[in-house]
Enzyme design. Sequence first.
Site, short mmCIF file in Angstrom:
data_model
loop_
_atom_site.label_atom_id
_atom_site.label_comp_id
_atom_site.label_asym_id
_atom_site.label_seq_id
_atom_site.Cartn_x
_atom_site.Cartn_y
_atom_site.Cartn_z
N ASP A 79 49.18 -0.56 25.87
CA ASP A 79 47.92 -0.42 26.07
C ASP A 79 47.44 0.92 25.98
O ASP A 79 48.03 1.94 26.33
CB ASP A 79 47.25 -1.06 27.15
N GLU A 80 46.22 1.32 25.49
CA GLU A 80 45.65 2.61 25.45
C GLU A 80 46.94 3.79 24.80
O GLU A 80 46.88 4.73 25.07
CB GLU A 80 45.21 3.21 26.73
N ARG A 111 29.46 2.62 27.20
CA ARG A 111 29.38 1.88 28.66
C ARG A 111 28.19 1.25 28.74
O ARG A 111 28.16 0.34 29.66
CB ARG A 111 29.41 3.21 29.82
N LYS A 115 40.16 -5.89 23.84
CA LYS A 115 41.51 -5.55 23.65
C LYS A 115 42.32 -6.26 24.93
O LYS A 115 43.52 -6.75 24.58
CB LYS A 115 41.83 -4.25 23.71
N THR A 116 41.93 -6.23 26.01
CA THR A 116 42.83 -6.73 26.95
C THR A 116 43.16 -8.43 27.05
O THR A 116 44.17 -8.92 27.34
CB THR A 116 42.34 -6.48 28.57
N GLN A 156 38.29 6.90 21.38
CA GLN A 156 38.13 7.01 23.00
C GLN A 156 39.42 8.04 23.43
O GLN A 156 39.73 7.67 24.72
CB GLN A 156 38.36 5.80 23.58
#
Length: 657
Positions: free
Chosen positions: A211-212, A590, A28-29, A242
């Site tokens: 973002d987020e 993770r 995504k970044t 998330q």
Amino acid sequence: MSLNPQQRAAVAHCDGPLLVLAGAGSGKTRVIVEKIAHLIQSGRYPAKRIAAITFTNKAAREMRERVARRIRGDAADGLTICTFHALGLKILQVEHEKAGLRRGFSIFDSDDTLAQLKDLMPGAKPDAVQAMQSLVSNIKNAGHSPDEAQAIARSAREHEAASLYARYQKRLSAFNAVDLDDLIRLPVQLLEGDGDAIAGWRERIGYLLVDECQDTNDAQYRLLKALAGPKANFTCVGDDDQSIYAWRGANPENLVQLGQDYPALEVVKLEQNYRCSNRVLRAANALIANNPHEHPKTLWSAQADGERIRVWECRDAAHEAERVAGEIHFLHTAREAPWNEFCVLFRGNHQSRALEKAMQLLRIPYHLSGGTAFLDRGEVKDALSWLRLVANPDDDAAFLRAVQSPSRGVGATTLAKLAEMAQHAHLPLSRAAESMGLLKQLQPRAANALGAFTDIVRGLRADAARLPSSELVRRLNEKSGLLAALREQCKTEELFRIRRGNLDELADWFEGARGAGPGELAAQLALLSHADKGDPGDQVRLMSLHAAKGLEFRYVFIVGMDDNTLPHEASLDEGRLDEERRLLYVGITRAKEQLWLSYSLEAQRWGAKLRLAPSRFFEELPAAELQRDGADPVADAARKQERATAGFASIRALLGD
């Protein structure tokens, strides 16, 4: 690596609202960075009209670095990449008069707020004050003014919180200060009620990237809507799977609300994962499928299946920690895996104690996330209070800390008397302390101490007008007496060196800040989050599941997977099982290569042994992806022999030291 088709679609969509549902590890970044580059290089928007909003300063810093590598030259000059709070601060600094503030206003951190609420709640126990602080913060995060809070209050407790909120805001106004929640609430209030202001800011920010987005609270969502306006040229990137911060006000339903508020909303799903093995992803997908979804998605990877997920049944927390430490030591030795490729995750920080002991016994270097943050160190907070007072004479909270740091014979009785006189004279405390007429009403010793203190502050204000900010901080540390007091407090030269180093580091943070006065710099420092610590280096990471979001490791251990721990007992009582499931989902995703899940059969609680049950989430994981203890005796025996041999070799090496 080129963009995949879904990533390209997200980058190319520049007209109208867009929601990018970005699964864990889906890049995504990179999509945000590429979209910024596309907006600039296509000529759609100059950099100065683009704003990318993140949730931490660390994330903003990393994004700025990636944009700088992607866009060479000066094409990205003027681009805004910052947190919601930093954007709110920028708006208030421009619109301070409309927000009822004077230039150079102060920002109260949570400790400052707690101190004010404690003063407004005389006789209240610390737990009661903290509970009220949380209630007031929740009201602000919902975007409510004091009057609105009183109007919607139903219970006696809600009315009490609304009344306290109103009195607290009056005090903030008197101090020419805002708190961190106000950095969102006040811009929202301003932009929703002032046509000229909102028109100006929509012209400044032509395209918005968030973002987020699943972590936004109600006030942040309203700020997004106010800035986006009817054109709605924005990209929101988030993952409903998330969303793990409801306990601090985040509202994952905002992703659903986007579709209702913007019927033309385009949705792009990023489902290809570039981080995990397929076995890990199948387990994660099966788990999270038990949650309701507005936009269901299934993560997949082009990588191999990888090893099955190990499930360990342990006697107790000590046995569990020994197994984890032993496995890490074995893999470090046998596979030459660096320590920083290992991470141990847990639901609560108290679970780290047994792990730390086991790591120490095997001489495994580790870093425990969640220690005292740099800005929370006593000497740093003392220096910041001085800096805030130099920048803003109206900052009573800064005055109260600075005048007692270091101690100079000005006690609580003197300060209470000074506050009474200051209130009667309609002066901030620092101005009252400079008034000879008021000082004469105090005891001579206290008056002399206050006079000496104000002389130092006056001298530092003169220094601030001519010195670079970093040099001002260094001079402040000397003139204030902070360094001399540290030397007296520290029993060893080594401890003094460490604590003095913290003050030196604070000065270094101001290095190269051109043209920014101490007030603005202090305000920026108030925004720094606890996530802004340095790289812990080559050490095993021990951290809570909440702290692991956004990180990835080759080997991941999730410990304490018993019912009432994960899922947590309080979450079960409050009906928040979905969020606990998302928390485990974050932990599972993770792991890049290998994952361990472990639980204990019993625990020692209140002096008695308590029988534990494995987490109910085990039943939601596909059995084919798990390797439980005892399920394959031949493989278990071979694995045990391999580790025993490595263990004996380690013991011989230790004895040979």
